[in-house]
Every structure is written in C-alpha cells, then in structure tokens.
Design a protein around this motif. Structure first.
Motif, PDB file in Angstrom:
ATOM      1  N   ARG A 244      77.387  31.567 187.711  1.00  0.00           N
ATOM      2  CA  ARG A 244      78.073  32.652 187.012  1.00  0.00           C
ATOM      3  C   ARG A 244      77.050  33.565 186.353  1.00  0.00           C
ATOM      4  NH1 ARG A 244      83.441  31.459 184.347  1.00  0.00           N
ATOM      5  NH2 ARG A 244      84.195  33.549 184.349  1.00  0.00           N
ATOM      6  N   GLU A 245      77.311  34.848 186.400  1.00  0.00           N
ATOM      7  CA  GLU A 245      76.446  35.829 185.740  1.00  0.00           C
ATOM      8  C   GLU A 245      76.731  35.810 184.241  1.00  0.00           C
ATOM      9  OE1 GLU A 245      73.398  38.474 185.774  1.00  0.00           O
ATOM     10  OE2 GLU A 245      74.185  37.405 187.505  1.00  0.00           O
ATOM     11  N   PRO A 246      75.706  35.652 183.402  1.00  0.00           N
ATOM     12  CA  PRO A 246      75.942  35.687 181.954  1.00  0.00           C
ATOM     13  C   PRO A 246      76.462  37.046 181.512  1.00  0.00           C
ATOM     14  CG  PRO A 246      73.734  34.881 182.450  1.00  0.00           C
ATOM     15  CD  PRO A 246      74.311  35.403 183.732  1.00  0.00           C
ATOM     16  N   GLY A 247      77.304  37.021 180.483  1.00  0.00           N
ATOM     17  CA  GLY A 247      77.840  38.250 179.911  1.00  0.00           C
ATOM     18  C   GLY A 247      76.944  38.776 178.805  1.00  0.00           C
ATOM     19  N   ALA A 248      77.556  39.316 177.781  1.00  0.00           N
ATOM     20  CA  ALA A 248      76.836  39.977 176.689  1.00  0.00           C
ATOM     21  C   ALA A 248      75.964  38.995 175.903  1.00  0.00           C
ATOM     22  CB  ALA A 248      77.836  40.629 175.742  1.00  0.00           C
ATOM     23  N   LEU A 249      74.860  39.515 175.406  1.00  0.00           N
ATOM     24  CA  LEU A 249      74.008  38.766 174.489  1.00  0.00           C
ATOM     25  C   LEU A 249      74.744  38.628 173.167  1.00  0.00           C
ATOM     26  CD1 LEU A 249      71.246  37.507 173.710  1.00  0.00           C
ATOM     27  CD2 LEU A 249      70.537  39.820 173.033  1.00  0.00           C
ATOM     28  N   LEU A 250      74.816  37.409 172.642  1.00  0.00           N
ATOM     29  CA  LEU A 250      75.530  37.151 171.394  1.00  0.00           C
ATOM     30  C   LEU A 250      74.612  36.768 170.243  1.00  0.00           C
ATOM     31  CD1 LEU A 250      78.492  35.035 172.833  1.00  0.00           C
ATOM     32  CD2 LEU A 250      78.493  37.481 172.260  1.00  0.00           C
ATOM     33  N   VAL A 251      73.589  35.968 170.526  1.00  0.00           N
ATOM     34  CA  VAL A 251      72.726  35.443 169.463  1.00  0.00           C
ATOM     35  C   VAL A 251      71.272  35.518 169.874  1.00  0.00           C
ATOM     36  CG1 VAL A 251      72.127  33.395 168.076  1.00  0.00           C
ATOM     37  CG2 VAL A 251      74.511  33.831 168.682  1.00  0.00           C
ATOM     38  N   VAL A 252      70.443  35.969 168.936  1.00  0.00           N
ATOM     39  CA  VAL A 252      68.987  35.883 169.034  1.00  0.00           C
ATOM     40  C   VAL A 252      68.574  34.969 167.880  1.00  0.00           C
ATOM     41  CG1 VAL A 252      66.788  37.113 168.906  1.00  0.00           C
ATOM     42  CG2 VAL A 252      68.787  38.212 169.972  1.00  0.00           C
ATOM     43  N   ALA A 253      68.004  33.825 168.215  1.00  0.00           N
ATOM     44  CA  ALA A 253      67.684  32.837 167.178  1.00  0.00           C
ATOM     45  C   ALA A 253      66.225  32.412 167.292  1.00  0.00           C
ATOM     46  CB  ALA A 253      68.589  31.619 167.312  1.00  0.00           C
ATOM     47  N   TRP A 254      65.505  32.538 166.186  1.00  0.00           N
ATOM     48  CA  TRP A 254      64.131  32.025 166.117  1.00  0.00           C
ATOM     49  C   TRP A 254      64.166  30.709 165.348  1.00  0.00           C
ATOM     50  CZ3 TRP A 254      61.228  30.816 161.781  1.00  0.00           C
ATOM     51  CH2 TRP A 254      59.897  30.445 162.044  1.00  0.00           C
ATOM     52  N   GLN A 255      63.389  29.751 165.828  1.00  0.00           N
ATOM     53  CA  GLN A 255      63.287  28.493 165.102  1.00  0.00           C
ATOM     54  C   GLN A 255      61.815  28.138 164.920  1.00  0.00           C
ATOM     55  OE1 GLN A 255      65.216  27.945 168.250  1.00  0.00           O
ATOM     56  NE2 GLN A 255      63.735  26.875 169.480  1.00  0.00           N
ATOM     57  N   PRO A 256      61.472  27.548 163.769  1.00  0.00           N
ATOM     58  CA  PRO A 256      60.088  27.173 163.525  1.00  0.00           C
ATOM     59  C   PRO A 256      59.707  25.922 164.307  1.00  0.00           C
ATOM     60  CG  PRO A 256      61.447  26.447 161.714  1.00  0.00           C
ATOM     61  CD  PRO A 256      62.342  27.239 162.646  1.00  0.00           C
ATOM     62  N   SER A 257      58.407  25.653 164.361  1.00  0.00           N
ATOM     63  CA  SER A 257      57.952  24.396 164.958  1.00  0.00           C
ATOM     64  C   SER A 257      58.611  23.252 164.218  1.00  0.00           C
ATOM     65  CB  SER A 257      56.434  24.262 164.830  1.00  0.00           C
ATOM     66  OG  SER A 257      55.798  25.301 165.524  1.00  0.00           O
ATOM     67  N   ARG A 258      58.872  22.188 164.948  1.00  0.00           N
ATOM     68  CA  ARG A 258      59.526  21.040 164.328  1.00  0.00           C
ATOM     69  C   ARG A 258      59.241  19.771 165.110  1.00  0.00           C
ATOM     70  NH1 ARG A 258      62.898  23.901 167.443  1.00  0.00           N
ATOM     71  NH2 ARG A 258      64.534  22.878 168.624  1.00  0.00           N
ATOM     72  N   ARG A 259      59.504  18.673 164.466  1.00  0.00           N
ATOM     73  CA  ARG A 259      59.398  17.361 165.118  1.00  0.00           C
ATOM     74  C   ARG A 259      60.786  16.963 165.601  1.00  0.00           C
ATOM     75  NH1 ARG A 259      54.407  16.069 165.841  1.00  0.00           N
ATOM     76  NH2 ARG A 259      52.999  16.353 164.128  1.00  0.00           N
ATOM     77  N   ARG A 260      60.818  16.209 166.669  1.00  0.00           N
ATOM     78  CA  ARG A 260      62.086  15.699 167.165  1.00  0.00           C
ATOM     79  C   ARG A 260      61.970  14.207 167.412  1.00  0.00           C
ATOM     80  NH1 ARG A 260      62.323  17.906 173.409  1.00  0.00           N
ATOM     81  NH2 ARG A 260      60.207  17.309 173.951  1.00  0.00           N
TER      82      ARG A 260
ATOM     83  N   GLN B 206      61.736   8.727 176.856  1.00  0.00           N
ATOM     84  CA  GLN B 206      61.101  10.032 176.719  1.00  0.00           C
ATOM     85  C   GLN B 206      59.638   9.873 176.319  1.00  0.00           C
ATOM     86  OE1 GLN B 206      63.906  11.589 173.916  1.00  0.00           O
ATOM     87  NE2 GLN B 206      64.942  12.842 175.446  1.00  0.00           N
ATOM     88  N   ARG B 207      59.369   8.968 175.388  1.00  0.00           N
ATOM     89  CA  ARG B 207      57.973   8.701 175.001  1.00  0.00           C
ATOM     90  C   ARG B 207      57.172   8.195 176.189  1.00  0.00           C
ATOM     91  NH1 ARG B 207      57.199   9.522 169.862  1.00  0.00           N
ATOM     92  NH2 ARG B 207      58.827   8.968 168.392  1.00  0.00           N
ATOM     93  N   ALA B 208      57.760   7.262 176.942  1.00  0.00           N
ATOM     94  CA  ALA B 208      57.093   6.695 178.117  1.00  0.00           C
ATOM     95  C   ALA B 208      56.808   7.766 179.170  1.00  0.00           C
ATOM     96  CB  ALA B 208      57.940   5.574 178.712  1.00  0.00           C
ATOM     97  N   ALA B 209      57.694   8.778 179.236  1.00  0.00           N
ATOM     98  CA  ALA B 209      57.507   9.860 180.209  1.00  0.00           C
ATOM     99  C   ALA B 209      56.527  10.919 179.719  1.00  0.00           C
ATOM    100  CB  ALA B 209      58.858  10.502 180.520  1.00  0.00           C
ATOM    101  N   GLY B 210      56.016  10.750 178.476  1.00  0.00           N
ATOM    102  CA  GLY B 210      55.009  11.674 177.972  1.00  0.00           C
ATOM    103  C   GLY B 210      55.541  12.874 177.225  1.00  0.00           C
ATOM    104  N   TRP B 211      56.816  12.855 176.834  1.00  0.00           N
ATOM    105  CA  TRP B 211      57.369  13.968 176.071  1.00  0.00           C
ATOM    106  C   TRP B 211      56.677  14.050 174.718  1.00  0.00           C
ATOM    107  CZ3 TRP B 211      63.244  15.138 176.400  1.00  0.00           C
ATOM    108  CH2 TRP B 211      63.663  15.130 177.738  1.00  0.00           C
TER     109      TRP B 211
END
Length: 171
Positions: free
Chosen positions: A67-83, A89-94
């Motif tokens: 599907r073709e995306p429609g209108a842009l709704l949100v522009v969001a900046w986020q700072p560096s963070r830990r997850r 995931q750790r074993a896969a090197g994430w």
C-alpha cells in the motif's frame, strides 16, 4: 562510491504507518522480539531508502499488504537510549544502545474487510496483530511508541503534522 565520514555520528531512521478498520480501531502488531513488542507496522530504513519506500517495504514485509503511504502525520526525534535485549538478541550481536534518530509516521488509511482478510504476518518478525480502540492500543505499547501513535491519531483527525522530541511536543 560514497564513503561515510567516521567523524559524523550515525542516526537511527525508522518509519511506520497507522492503519484503521471501518470501526475506527487502530491496527497494532506484536513483534517476535523486544521487551514491549506492540506497536504500529514499520521499521528501520535501509541505506539510501526514502521514508515512504521504507513504510511500503516494512508494511509489506510485516503484514503482507502492499500500500502507498498517505499523508505525513508525525515527525519525531528521539535521543540516544539503551534498550533491554533478549538473550537471543544479545547472542545475535544486537547493540543495547540505539543512536538518536528520527521516526516519521504516515497515514496508512482505512483497511477494507478484504485488506484485513489478506493480512499475512511474517512469522520471523510478527507474532500477532489486533485492531483495538486507540486507548486500549496505546496501553499495550511502550510509552514512547504510545505517544507517537496518539500523536498520529490526533494529526489524522485534525489534518495537521505533529512534531515531537523524545515523544513530547517541544516547549
């Protein structure tokens, strides 16, 4: 050939879309990874991939809808963070550190009953999906993703674009 400058920082760029059913419920997907896996369809951009192309590709990969995306709704900046990562995931090197970055959210529109019947989850990435009342949907998401989704719904209703920093309107 482009060679990245090692002194310039990398940024995470990810894009998604909000989709609704005929009753106005929000589509949420549950990833097969992560501590808080519920969110909207979308993902990380590939090198030299335009945001709308990222949304098209990710939506097709994750839920099987082209599907073709429609209108842009949100522009969001986020700072560096830990997850928090799972053992696999750790074993896969994430990396447990995410660079700062930009998330764009587009309007995916209303899915017909035929569209919904055609949803096919990529079992490597998606475990489940649901159409939920917006309030119920955001309760399943991480606080940051919930703020993006809420802003997207508001922007869609008002015909505006919302800008967020770390999930909040700048002061």
């Amino acid at each position: 050939m482009y060679e990245p400058d090692p002194y310039l920082s990398g940024k995470l760029e990810a894009h998604g879309a909000v989709f609704f059913d005929a009753e106005g419920r929000l589509l949420v997907v549950k990833a097969t990874y992560g501590v808080n896996p519920w969110g909207i369809p979308g993902g990380v951009a590939e090198p030299d991939e335009a945001p709308r192309a990222t949304v098209r590709r990710e939506v097709e990969e994750e839920i099987g809808i082209l599907r073709e995306p429609g209108a842009l709704l949100v522009v969001a900046w986020q700072p560096s963070r830990r997850r928090t990562l799972t053992e696999s995931q750790r074993a896969a090197g994430w990396s447990d550190r995410l660079h700062d970055g930009v998330q764009l959210v587009f309007d995916g529109g209303v899915l017909t009953s035929d569209d919904i019947a055609g949803i096919k989850l990529d079992s490597r990435e998606m475990a489940d999906y649901a159409f939920l009342d917006v309030h119920e949907a955001v309760e399943r998401m991480s606080p940051l993703h919930a703020r993006w989704a809420t802003a997207a719904v508001h922007a869609r209703e008002t015909g505006s674009v919302v800008y967020l920093e770390n999930g909040n309107a700048p002061r």
